[in-house]
Motif scaffolding. Structure first.
Motif, PDB file in Angstrom:
ATOM      1  N   GLU A   1       0.697  -1.196  -0.062  1.00  0.00           N
ATOM      2  CA  GLU A   1      -0.340  -0.071   0.110  1.00  0.00           C
ATOM      3  C   GLU A   1       1.267   1.076  -0.248  1.00  0.00           C
ATOM      4  O   GLU A   1       2.153   1.019   0.498  1.00  0.00           O
TER       5      GLU A   1
ATOM      6  N   PRO B   1      -0.754   8.522  -0.277  1.00  0.00           N
ATOM      7  CA  PRO B   1      -1.351   9.301  -1.230  1.00  0.00           C
ATOM      8  C   PRO B   1      -0.093  10.584  -1.204  1.00  0.00           C
ATOM      9  O   PRO B   1      -0.825  11.114  -1.971  1.00  0.00           O
TER      10      PRO B   1
ATOM     11  N   ASN C   1       4.123   5.107  -9.101  1.00  0.00           N
ATOM     12  CA  ASN C   1       4.160   3.791  -9.214  1.00  0.00           C
ATOM     13  C   ASN C   1       5.256   3.518  -9.876  1.00  0.00           C
ATOM     14  O   ASN C   1       5.881   2.185  -9.775  1.00  0.00           O
TER      15      ASN C   1
ATOM     16  N   GLY D   1      -4.361  -2.279  -8.212  1.00  0.00           N
ATOM     17  CA  GLY D   1      -4.241  -0.671  -7.667  1.00  0.00           C
ATOM     18  C   GLY D   1      -2.903   0.500  -8.317  1.00  0.00           C
ATOM     19  O   GLY D   1      -2.343   1.380  -7.918  1.00  0.00           O
TER      20      GLY D   1
ATOM     21  N   ASN E   1      -4.266   2.945  -9.929  1.00  0.00           N
ATOM     22  CA  ASN E   1      -5.442   4.386  -9.293  1.00  0.00           C
ATOM     23  C   ASN E   1      -5.490   4.391  -8.648  1.00  0.00           C
ATOM     24  O   ASN E   1      -6.727   5.517  -8.305  1.00  0.00           O
ATOM     25  N   ASN E   2      -5.375   3.660  -7.324  1.00  0.00           N
ATOM     26  CA  ASN E   2      -5.787   3.565  -6.332  1.00  0.00           C
ATOM     27  C   ASN E   2      -4.061   3.528  -4.814  1.00  0.00           C
ATOM     28  O   ASN E   2      -3.771   3.233  -5.802  1.00  0.00           O
ATOM     29  N   LYS E   3      -4.407   4.136  -4.130  1.00  0.00           N
ATOM     30  CA  LYS E   3      -3.323   3.865  -3.311  1.00  0.00           C
ATOM     31  C   LYS E   3      -3.355   2.559  -2.927  1.00  0.00           C
ATOM     32  O   LYS E   3      -2.171   2.045  -2.322  1.00  0.00           O
ATOM     33  N   SER E   4      -4.102   1.477  -2.717  1.00  0.00           N
ATOM     34  CA  SER E   4      -3.476   0.143  -2.428  1.00  0.00           C
ATOM     35  C   SER E   4      -3.195  -0.817  -3.382  1.00  0.00           C
ATOM     36  O   SER E   4      -3.842  -0.640  -3.980  1.00  0.00           O
ATOM     37  N   LYS E   5      -2.367  -1.219  -3.262  1.00  0.00           N
ATOM     38  CA  LYS E   5      -1.336  -1.910  -4.395  1.00  0.00           C
ATOM     39  C   LYS E   5      -1.397  -3.289  -4.287  1.00  0.00           C
ATOM     40  O   LYS E   5      -0.613  -3.714  -2.858  1.00  0.00           O
TER      41      LYS E   5
END
Length: 208
Positions: free
Chosen positions: A124, A127, A157, A180, A182-186
């Motif tokens: 994670e 952001p 990323n 992930g 495009n969001n904070k959790s990857k």
């Protein structure tokens, strides 16, 4: 409607126990929830010829599951052959991740893990921009990483992949950002390292 039951374990259970531990924690590739703790690498166990699932022998290996029961499915395998599968879903996203041939999980001899369903690392990112990239937390559920690059145009990323490559000693070709973008959790999938090796390298790199 099939009867739904849940089998869970705690974060303390999921963490490798001391420097001599050989526990491997596997996560759902789709949502990053932890699904399986075992004492062997899935890549080292046999695979079924029919569906290429990993065959985990419970008489030889630990198989601690964090799943929800998804009921029985009957499949046709060849001429006049039927196969029963008691399926198990990820607790986080309810996707099908493994199955067994016997109804009672406790007495089932084998767990069949769906090919491509699980991975060994969940990550994670923070952001907010950070002055420098750093790992700030490692536990059984996630890895907290702050990255220096802004989120715009995928720079965060790229920075995450480069930073994790340095931490783990891997090339970019040995890592895949599975989920992930495009969001904070990857969800980061790595090759050529065991779960234990990844865990130790991450712990060494943690910044207070």
């Amino acid at each position: 409607m099939p009867k739904r039951t849940t089998h869970t374990y705690s974060s303390e259970d999921a963490a490798p126990d001391g420097p001599e531990s050989d526990l491997f924690v596997y996560y759902c590739k789709h949502c990053g929830s932890h699904v399986l703790i075992t004492d062997t690498q899935l890549q080292k166990v046999p695979k079924r010829k029919t569906d290429r699932s990993y065959v985990l022998d419970k008489t030889k290996h630990l198989a601690r599951l964090n799943i929800s029961e998804a009921g029985k499915v009957i499949l046709k395998r060849g001429e006049g052959k039927l196969e029963k599968q008691f399926r198990m879903n990820c607790m986080g996203c309810e996707l099908f991740v493994c199955y067994r041939s016997e109804e009672d999980l406790e007495t089932a001899s084998y767990i069949y893990v769906v090919d491509g369903a699980l991975s060994t690392v969940a990550a994670e990112t923070n952001p907010q921009d950070a002055p420098r990239s750093a790992i700030t937390r490692v536990n059984a559920d996630d890895v907290r990483v702050t990255v220096a690059a802004p989120a715009a145009r995928g720079e965060a990323n790229n920075e995450l992949l480069e930073f994790m490559g340095k931490v783990l000693g891997l090339r970019l070709s040995q890592m895949t950002l599975q989920r992930g973008w495009n969001n904070k959790s990857k969800l980061l999938v790595v090759e050529d390292l065991s779960a234990r090796q990844v865990y130790e390298k991450l712990l060494e790199a943690v910044q207070p």
